[in-house]
Design a protein around this motif. Sequence first.
Motif, PDB file in Angstrom:
ATOM      1  N   THR A 179      71.692  14.602  26.620  1.00  0.00           N
ATOM      2  CA  THR A 179      72.298  14.681  27.196  1.00  0.00           C
ATOM      3  C   THR A 179      71.700  15.672  28.709  1.00  0.00           C
ATOM      4  N   ARG A 180      70.486  15.276  28.614  1.00  0.00           N
ATOM      5  CA  ARG A 180      68.736  15.668  29.331  1.00  0.00           C
ATOM      6  C   ARG A 180      69.682  15.362  30.845  1.00  0.00           C
ATOM      7  N   LEU A 181      69.964  14.311  30.929  1.00  0.00           N
ATOM      8  CA  LEU A 181      71.003  13.806  32.252  1.00  0.00           C
ATOM      9  C   LEU A 181      71.274  14.921  33.138  1.00  0.00           C
ATOM     10  N   ASP A 182      72.636  14.996  31.804  1.00  0.00           N
ATOM     11  CA  ASP A 182      73.082  16.340  32.597  1.00  0.00           C
ATOM     12  C   ASP A 182      72.743  18.015  33.020  1.00  0.00           C
ATOM     13  N   GLN A 183      71.335  18.135  31.978  1.00  0.00           N
ATOM     14  CA  GLN A 183      71.163  19.679  32.128  1.00  0.00           C
ATOM     15  C   GLN A 183      70.285  18.914  33.224  1.00  0.00           C
ATOM     16  N   ASN A 184      69.394  17.890  33.133  1.00  0.00           N
ATOM     17  CA  ASN A 184      68.631  17.581  34.934  1.00  0.00           C
ATOM     18  C   ASN A 184      69.410  18.375  36.194  1.00  0.00           C
ATOM     19  N   ARG A 185      70.980  17.473  35.855  1.00  0.00           N
ATOM     20  CA  ARG A 185      71.625  17.732  36.791  1.00  0.00           C
ATOM     21  C   ARG A 185      72.011  19.236  37.795  1.00  0.00           C
ATOM     22  N   ALA A 186      72.474  19.731  36.353  1.00  0.00           N
ATOM     23  CA  ALA A 186      72.851  21.469  36.841  1.00  0.00           C
ATOM     24  C   ALA A 186      71.135  21.608  36.778  1.00  0.00           C
ATOM     25  N   GLN A 187      70.611  21.795  36.369  1.00  0.00           N
ATOM     26  CA  GLN A 187      69.036  22.690  37.346  1.00  0.00           C
ATOM     27  C   GLN A 187      68.565  22.420  38.272  1.00  0.00           C
ATOM     28  N   SER A 188      68.867  21.021  39.149  1.00  0.00           N
ATOM     29  CA  SER A 188      68.790  21.091  40.781  1.00  0.00           C
ATOM     30  C   SER A 188      69.978  21.367  41.276  1.00  0.00           C
ATOM     31  N   LEU A 190      71.753  24.428  40.127  1.00  0.00           N
ATOM     32  CA  LEU A 190      71.676  26.021  40.373  1.00  0.00           C
ATOM     33  C   LEU A 190      70.329  26.699  41.272  1.00  0.00           C
ATOM     34  N   ALA A 191      69.283  25.080  41.452  1.00  0.00           N
ATOM     35  CA  ALA A 191      67.817  25.665  42.299  1.00  0.00           C
ATOM     36  C   ALA A 191      67.970  25.625  43.658  1.00  0.00           C
ATOM     37  N   ALA A 192      68.749  24.203  43.858  1.00  0.00           N
ATOM     38  CA  ALA A 192      69.228  24.307  44.601  1.00  0.00           C
ATOM     39  C   ALA A 192      70.270  25.321  45.800  1.00  0.00           C
ATOM     40  N   LYS A 193      71.082  25.828  44.903  1.00  0.00           N
ATOM     41  CA  LYS A 193      71.746  26.974  45.309  1.00  0.00           C
ATOM     42  C   LYS A 193      71.029  28.380  45.260  1.00  0.00           C
ATOM     43  N   VAL A 194      70.467  28.307  44.543  1.00  0.00           N
ATOM     44  CA  VAL A 194      70.019  30.009  44.558  1.00  0.00           C
ATOM     45  C   VAL A 194      68.542  29.672  45.416  1.00  0.00           C
ATOM     46  N   PRO A 197      61.778  26.043  43.525  1.00  0.00           N
ATOM     47  CA  PRO A 197      62.007  24.645  43.385  1.00  0.00           C
ATOM     48  C   PRO A 197      62.086  24.785  41.782  1.00  0.00           C
ATOM     49  N   VAL A 198      63.608  23.159  41.443  1.00  0.00           N
ATOM     50  CA  VAL A 198      63.646  23.465  40.464  1.00  0.00           C
ATOM     51  C   VAL A 198      62.549  23.694  39.145  1.00  0.00           C
ATOM     52  N   LYS A 199      61.822  23.858  38.724  1.00  0.00           N
ATOM     53  CA  LYS A 199      61.432  24.033  38.070  1.00  0.00           C
ATOM     54  C   LYS A 199      60.894  25.824  37.378  1.00  0.00           C
ATOM     55  N   ASP A 200      61.756  26.416  38.661  1.00  0.00           N
ATOM     56  CA  ASP A 200      61.775  27.504  38.667  1.00  0.00           C
ATOM     57  C   ASP A 200      63.328  28.243  38.003  1.00  0.00           C
ATOM     58  N   VAL A 201      64.367  26.822  37.495  1.00  0.00           N
ATOM     59  CA  VAL A 201      65.224  27.752  36.222  1.00  0.00           C
ATOM     60  C   VAL A 201      65.220  27.342  35.455  1.00  0.00           C
ATOM     61  N   LYS A 202      65.151  28.165  34.751  1.00  0.00           N
ATOM     62  CA  LYS A 202      66.002  27.364  33.065  1.00  0.00           C
ATOM     63  C   LYS A 202      67.009  27.850  32.146  1.00  0.00           C
ATOM     64  N   ARG A 203      67.276  27.774  30.905  1.00  0.00           N
ATOM     65  CA  ARG A 203      68.471  27.898  30.329  1.00  0.00           C
ATOM     66  C   ARG A 203      69.361  27.360  30.334  1.00  0.00           C
ATOM     67  N   VAL A 204      69.565  26.564  31.197  1.00  0.00           N
ATOM     68  CA  VAL A 204      70.994  25.536  32.051  1.00  0.00           C
ATOM     69  C   VAL A 204      71.491  25.148  30.720  1.00  0.00           C
ATOM     70  N   GLN A 234      73.898  36.563  38.591  1.00  0.00           N
ATOM     71  CA  GLN A 234      73.966  37.369  39.216  1.00  0.00           C
ATOM     72  C   GLN A 234      73.548  37.479  40.892  1.00  0.00           C
ATOM     73  N   VAL A 235      72.585  36.507  41.119  1.00  0.00           N
ATOM     74  CA  VAL A 235      71.198  36.307  41.926  1.00  0.00           C
ATOM     75  C   VAL A 235      73.187  35.114  43.386  1.00  0.00           C
ATOM     76  N   ILE A 236      73.314  34.004  42.038  1.00  0.00           N
ATOM     77  CA  ILE A 236      75.163  33.594  43.218  1.00  0.00           C
ATOM     78  C   ILE A 236      75.467  34.910  43.319  1.00  0.00           C
ATOM     79  N   ASN A 237      76.041  35.662  41.879  1.00  0.00           N
ATOM     80  CA  ASN A 237      77.112  36.207  42.075  1.00  0.00           C
ATOM     81  C   ASN A 237      79.067  35.720  43.009  1.00  0.00           C
TER      82      ASN A 237
END
Length: 354
Positions: A179-188, A190-194, A197-204, A234-237
Amino acid sequence: MSSIWCCRPTAADSDIVINKSVSMAAPIKVVVTGAAGQIAYSLLYQIASGAVFGPEQPVYLHLLDIAPMMGVLEGVVMELADCALPLLAGVLPTANPEEAFKDVVAAFLVGAMPRREGMERKDLLAANVRIFKEQGQALDKVARKDVKVLVVGNPANTNALICSKYAPSIPKENFTAMTRLDQNRAQSQLAAKVGVPVKDVKRVIIWGNHSSTQFPDASNAVATIGGAEKSVAQVINDDEYMKGTFVTTVQKRGAAVIAARKMSSALSAAKAASDHMRDWFLGTGDRWVSMGVVSDGSYGAPPDVVFSFPVTVSNGQWKIVQGLTISDFARQMLDATGKELVEEKQEALDVCKD
């Protein structure tokens, strides 16, 4: 000068491609099934280049595919030779599962029966039960008992469960679904929304099945912004985005890729498989990663199905992250994906009885 002795993959057992220039640590044997396919085409380079097991670990690749694909696999072997990869100790192409799984320490089970137009889910499960029953039996017979098995081929969670069922001498915790592909998709996403860089998003987190019922959960996610970690929620709110657009975008991303390129995800799937196995072998530290593992009932998930949880990995052993708060919305999502997995399991077991 590095050189690989090339052979035809249609030849006999003794025909093994060997790179005599490798002289570091002892090579480990790694098998990839569906080795002539699209995902493997990207995955094999990552494994052989050191991106998975580290820059000092030689690998001996066992490539398994069905007999009609041996001609294509011959071309893959040629290309691996032409890459002149220092860590590639050798290549064994074969259509025989017992040859392919002999003494392997890691198995990427990529090959599976894809769902075709008009095919019922039960028919898909039946076809894959046969494949993963045979591969489980071969693993049980000839693989190392500490082999780490990653199932990529869909339906990945239930395929992993069936494979484990037919390899009773190998611990259940050694079988995982991707399910890592799904995690990578989700992380990407959120990074775009916030806007980081994608590396700065954790705990998805990805909970449950690798299907459209999966639950991409950003409630615990954090992003590093201006040198400080902040809650993504909180950032996306925007609760509507977090429970709506974000979730459905990740759930339907595979279908969107197919619609765009007329083929299923391959490059990103290979990257995710590499990420999953690298973290399993080399550890995660305090990072959370999503892995489909045999459920112990944590978070109210149904037991004895392969369910995606947030885990950490140390010394080759995964451990489910405990103590997280499950909201009413999350509870509904976890229950829905758990119900689907229970139904899939029963359908697959019914096929096993036939």
